[in-house]
Design a protein around this motif. Sequence first.
Motif, PDB file in Angstrom:
ATOM      1  N   GLU A 296      -2.850  -0.096  -5.260  1.00  0.00           N
ATOM      2  CA  GLU A 296      -3.401   0.419  -4.008  1.00  0.00           C
ATOM      3  C   GLU A 296      -4.680  -0.324  -3.637  1.00  0.00           C
ATOM      4  N   ALA A 297      -5.574  -0.494  -4.612  1.00  0.00           N
ATOM      5  CA  ALA A 297      -6.826  -1.188  -4.331  1.00  0.00           C
ATOM      6  C   ALA A 297      -6.581  -2.646  -3.965  1.00  0.00           C
ATOM      7  N   ASP A 298      -5.647  -3.304  -4.643  1.00  0.00           N
ATOM      8  CA  ASP A 298      -5.298  -4.688  -4.306  1.00  0.00           C
ATOM      9  C   ASP A 298      -4.814  -4.789  -2.861  1.00  0.00           C
ATOM     10  N   ALA A 299      -3.976  -3.834  -2.446  1.00  0.00           N
ATOM     11  CA  ALA A 299      -3.447  -3.866  -1.084  1.00  0.00           C
ATOM     12  C   ALA A 299      -4.560  -3.660  -0.061  1.00  0.00           C
ATOM     13  N   LEU A 300      -5.475  -2.732  -0.342  1.00  0.00           N
ATOM     14  CA  LEU A 300      -6.588  -2.493   0.577  1.00  0.00           C
ATOM     15  C   LEU A 300      -7.492  -3.720   0.676  1.00  0.00           C
ATOM     16  N   ALA A 301      -7.753  -4.349  -0.474  1.00  0.00           N
ATOM     17  CA  ALA A 301      -8.574  -5.563  -0.445  1.00  0.00           C
ATOM     18  C   ALA A 301      -7.882  -6.654   0.362  1.00  0.00           C
ATOM     19  N   GLY A 302      -6.568  -6.781   0.199  1.00  0.00           N
ATOM     20  CA  GLY A 302      -5.827  -7.779   0.966  1.00  0.00           C
ATOM     21  C   GLY A 302      -5.879  -7.510   2.452  1.00  0.00           C
ATOM     22  N   LEU A 303      -5.764  -6.237   2.833  1.00  0.00           N
ATOM     23  CA  LEU A 303      -5.857  -5.893   4.257  1.00  0.00           C
ATOM     24  C   LEU A 303      -7.253  -6.192   4.797  1.00  0.00           C
ATOM     25  N   GLY A 304      -8.268  -5.965   3.963  1.00  0.00           N
ATOM     26  CA  GLY A 304      -9.624  -6.288   4.391  1.00  0.00           C
ATOM     27  C   GLY A 304      -9.806  -7.769   4.642  1.00  0.00           C
ATOM     28  N   ARG A 305      -9.287  -8.594   3.751  1.00  0.00           N
ATOM     29  CA  ARG A 305      -9.414 -10.045   3.914  1.00  0.00           C
ATOM     30  C   ARG A 305      -8.615 -10.526   5.130  1.00  0.00           C
ATOM     31  N   CYS A 306      -7.484  -9.889   5.360  1.00  0.00           N
ATOM     32  CA  CYS A 306      -6.676 -10.232   6.541  1.00  0.00           C
ATOM     33  C   CYS A 306      -7.445  -9.898   7.820  1.00  0.00           C
ATOM     34  N   ALA A 307      -8.072  -8.715   7.841  1.00  0.00           N
ATOM     35  CA  ALA A 307      -8.838  -8.313   9.016  1.00  0.00           C
ATOM     36  C   ALA A 307     -10.006  -9.261   9.255  1.00  0.00           C
ATOM     37  N   LEU A 308     -10.665  -9.682   8.187  1.00  0.00           N
ATOM     38  CA  LEU A 308     -11.790 -10.598   8.338  1.00  0.00           C
ATOM     39  C   LEU A 308     -11.336 -11.933   8.914  1.00  0.00           C
ATOM     40  N   ALA A 309     -10.183 -12.428   8.406  1.00  0.00           N
ATOM     41  CA  ALA A 309      -9.671 -13.704   8.921  1.00  0.00           C
ATOM     42  C   ALA A 309      -9.300 -13.601  10.385  1.00  0.00           C
ATOM     43  N   ALA A 310      -8.952 -12.401  10.842  1.00  0.00           N
ATOM     44  CA  ALA A 310      -8.586 -12.193  12.250  1.00  0.00           C
ATOM     45  C   ALA A 310      -9.801 -11.865  13.105  1.00  0.00           C
ATOM     46  N   GLY A 311     -10.990 -11.814  12.476  1.00  0.00           N
ATOM     47  CA  GLY A 311     -12.203 -11.543  13.237  1.00  0.00           C
ATOM     48  C   GLY A 311     -12.496 -10.077  13.441  1.00  0.00           C
ATOM     49  N   ARG A 312     -11.799  -9.174  12.728  1.00  0.00           N
ATOM     50  CA  ARG A 312     -12.029  -7.737  12.864  1.00  0.00           C
ATOM     51  C   ARG A 312     -12.956  -7.284  11.727  1.00  0.00           C
ATOM     52  N   THR A 313     -14.229  -7.518  11.904  1.00  0.00           N
ATOM     53  CA  THR A 313     -15.190  -7.300  10.825  1.00  0.00           C
ATOM     54  C   THR A 313     -15.271  -5.834  10.412  1.00  0.00           C
ATOM     55  N   ALA A 314     -15.266  -4.933  11.367  1.00  0.00           N
ATOM     56  CA  ALA A 314     -15.377  -3.508  11.035  1.00  0.00           C
ATOM     57  C   ALA A 314     -14.192  -3.050  10.182  1.00  0.00           C
ATOM     58  N   ASP A 315     -12.976  -3.479  10.573  1.00  0.00           N
ATOM     59  CA  ASP A 315     -11.792  -3.134   9.775  1.00  0.00           C
ATOM     60  C   ASP A 315     -11.890  -3.731   8.379  1.00  0.00           C
ATOM     61  N   ALA A 316     -12.382  -4.964   8.306  1.00  0.00           N
ATOM     62  CA  ALA A 316     -12.503  -5.623   7.007  1.00  0.00           C
ATOM     63  C   ALA A 316     -13.429  -4.833   6.090  1.00  0.00           C
ATOM     64  N   GLN A 317     -14.581  -4.426   6.627  1.00  0.00           N
ATOM     65  CA  GLN A 317     -15.524  -3.666   5.807  1.00  0.00           C
ATOM     66  C   GLN A 317     -14.918  -2.340   5.354  1.00  0.00           C
TER      67      GLN A 317
ATOM     68  N   LEU B 122       0.830  -1.206   0.000  1.00  0.00           N
ATOM     69  CA  LEU B 122       0.000   0.000   0.000  1.00  0.00           C
ATOM     70  C   LEU B 122       0.866   1.258   0.000  1.00  0.00           C
ATOM     71  N   ASP B 123       1.910   1.266   0.806  1.00  0.00           N
ATOM     72  CA  ASP B 123       2.809   2.433   0.843  1.00  0.00           C
ATOM     73  C   ASP B 123       3.455   2.665  -0.519  1.00  0.00           C
ATOM     74  N   LEU B 124       3.950   1.600  -1.135  1.00  0.00           N
ATOM     75  CA  LEU B 124       4.587   1.739  -2.445  1.00  0.00           C
ATOM     76  C   LEU B 124       3.594   2.217  -3.488  1.00  0.00           C
ATOM     77  N   ALA B 125       2.400   1.642  -3.495  1.00  0.00           N
ATOM     78  CA  ALA B 125       1.404   2.009  -4.499  1.00  0.00           C
ATOM     79  C   ALA B 125       1.029   3.484  -4.392  1.00  0.00           C
ATOM     80  N   ARG B 126       0.842   3.963  -3.184  1.00  0.00           N
ATOM     81  CA  ARG B 126       0.505   5.376  -3.011  1.00  0.00           C
ATOM     82  C   ARG B 126       1.677   6.279  -3.360  1.00  0.00           C
ATOM     83  N   GLU B 127       2.886   5.800  -3.110  1.00  0.00           N
ATOM     84  CA  GLU B 127       4.082   6.582  -3.435  1.00  0.00           C
ATOM     85  C   GLU B 127       4.196   6.840  -4.930  1.00  0.00           C
TER      86      GLU B 127
END
Length: 929
Positions: free
Chosen positions: A864-885, A852-857
């Motif tokens: 950038e969108a790929d990185a955000l989607a990946g972070l969302g899926r990571c948050a969901l797998a960790a049970g952080r639903t609000a962060d995932a959304q 995400l840092d590199l993409a924005r740079e």
Amino acid sequence: MKTGQVFVSHTSDMAEFPEGRSFVQAVLDAVGRTGMAPVDMRYFAARDGRPADYCRQRVRECEIYVAVIGFRYGSVVPGEATSYTELEFQEASAAGLPRLVFLLDGAAGLPGGLADPDRGAVEDFRQRFRDGGLVVRTFTSGAGLELEVFHALTDLAASTPLTAGTMPSGLAVRYSLPPDTAAFTGRAGELDLITSAVTDAAGAGGVMAIRAIGGMPGAGKTALAVHVAHLLRHRFPDRQLFIDLHGHTPGQDPVPPRAALGGLLAAAGVDTRSLPEDLAGRAALWRDRMAGQRALLVLDNAASSAQVAPLLPGGRNCLVLVTSRRHLGDLPGAAIPVRLDALPPDQARDMFLRLAPRAATGPAAAVAELARLAGYLPLAISLLARVYARHPSWTLADLTRETRASLLTLAAERNSVAAAFDVSYRYLAPGQQQFFRRLGLHPGTTIDACAAAALADVPPQEATAHLDALHGEGLLTETGYRRYGMHDLIRRYACDSAVTDPAADRSLALDRLLGYYQHTAAITEARLARQSRTRPAPAVPSSPPPAVPDLAGYTQALTWTRAERSNLLACLDHTARTGQHARILTLTAAIATLLQQDGPWTDAITRHATAIQAARNLGDRQGEANALDDLGRVQRLAGDYLEATEALTEALGIYRDLSDRRGQAKALAGLGAVRYHTGDYPGATLALEEALGIYRDLSDRRGQASTLNDLGAVRRFTGDHRGAAEAREASLRIYRDLGDRLGQASAQSGLGLVRRLTGDYQGATEALEEALGIYRDYGHRRGQANALSYLGVVRRLTGDHRDAAEALEEALVITRDLGDRGGAAETLNELGTLHRVRGDLDQTGACHRQALDLAREIGSSGDEADALAGLGRCALAAGRTADAQAHLRQAREIFQRIGAADVTGVTAELDALTEATPHPEGQRFSPAQ
């Protein structure tokens, strides 16, 4: 990051004198002539009331520091007891900027009112420049100062150690020691002192040992260092490297530590395009690459401790041998000085006898006298022995008489060496003497028979014979197969000797040499260029050179261009120094593909910007458009998308004014690639389709193939997989018809990506492995990284997680070596997905955040969108639903804005979250190839 800015530091008197045009204005004019932007702190506005901090910031934002110092110390920084001018110098030193210093000579007649009444502070400041190991120039006039600054700036990047730019990208070098000296004599005490470093280091548990070999010119410093290196090389099996730092090379400035590190890192396998811009970054990367290695490093011909210190590997189990005429007393650590004086008389006699065995039958007193006349210097002794061996009818008395006839005093440091040069030179045949003088005109440091033939205006066979003869006389050194160089002092001697020739003859000789490089480089450019272009008639027409190398194919052309890179750049710098705009334009165009392929891209940007200005000075619109197109392409590779768009748009406008349809197609294709990388897919499609239509009208098949390949990338990202496959397959057919293997690899790599997205994993693997093989055959590292990254995804999807990790990690190493920020972001996103599938959520988050840092740079919306989607899926797998959304919504917004097909998958994941059902694993959308 390169800014193209030069920080101009000066005392106030330099901005007020002389009347009309001040010395500062002369410096500003010189900087402007180079195409760079001066930063003059006379006009700065203090930020937040902290002028000192703002001053430091502005210094660090520049690439080069230039100081023009008179006889005022300047305003003192509150609370720091130092002037703003000295603060600027300290900040430039701390930042590792190249520093060019120009001191006003007292003879300039500065009015008393423009000098400090008490000059103690300013004189101490002026002395600190000299004590810092810098090359300090003096001036007395504005015109002279402008010329000095212009030459210093254009010369700054001329010297590249280890012929870094001549090596294939990423090719590691383990051994670069010159041959040992067969007749090495004496120096037993010095040998013991140096070789004990290995034993001492082993006894201390493995520490870096540094031996600084100093002494006068011709004392044999290099010979001793190389001899020791050969004796000890078995103790350092990982790497043995030799680098000439040009501390005392006539006509060249010392190699800046930043450039020297570039050569060392290239030898260590780092691609030159990936090098950090700052000195500290390069030094850190060098120490990292050398960590744990048993390495021996010879740093020859050093100018100062400041030049050497950043080059020290810093690891255990390393031996560093440094040679210099100066005492390097400020080297860090336990550096042991080894001082070489002239040889003792008995060792000097022994050396002469070893080199000239016939002399053993002559009077011992005669041998002793010759050694004395040679100043007991190994360099001079070697040359005298060669002259004696060449003339078997001479007696020792004859040789002694000839040496004395030079009338050079042995007490002078250079004269004792020059006496030996004189003897060797005067007994060359007249044609060989003239040939030797011509070699002294060469702006570069090495030469082959073809270039020498052009320079001397002789047939290539005669040039080869002359080179062999001069090599046999010891006036040339062999640097490679049929490639020769000169020792620093001999080069100076040759250059001095050339002054005896008429100026018109010297000018014609240089014109022939430049014409040879222009002609031959144009041939190689035609072989290497991926797309054709309209090329104007040479701005400097010349007769064909006497001979050119065999450049029949791509491989031969690339080999020659890489081998001659340093000479081509030296000639280009010479044309810049002498204001030869036409030569600047044609020579830069002739190495455009080399600069694009091998980089460094930041240096390529500077070269092309200079060519653009040269074209404008000439009023050459065609040349200007071509140079703008070249500039835009390397700016895109460097991730400078806004600047690339501006350059390519300007090129397109000129091509349209000139009705140059091939040029229009090339600029449109370049704009399409930039728009694609910034997420403007409709704009990319329009530009690429227009380019494709022109190439079809012109029957330019290679242009069609390249454009179809790029169109396939755009269609793939917008979800048109069938259209993407059709475009890639059409591109592949054309490349196969043309026999263009690199083009085939590019098309196959793209096809593999499309097949993976459509579920054809076996077909994807076959295409990607074929592409990877071709890229490896050609040493094309960026292509290797792409193919490896795509293969890693296929292997993940087929359950082969271990091999997937290996491929992706190798791809990440290459992209980082190359400085390919877009490629690194893509690969990090893929690694993040792999870690998530394997259950390592900490690594998943770390990878996506870096991406995400590199993409924005670099402004890459898709990454950038790929990185955000990946972070969302990571948050969901960790049970952080609000962060995932939150992350997935941000990703969806970007995908919607750029028109990417990925929006469908992310929307489905958000819907599933809203319904509180298990989310499907989102489709992995790899960013652009």
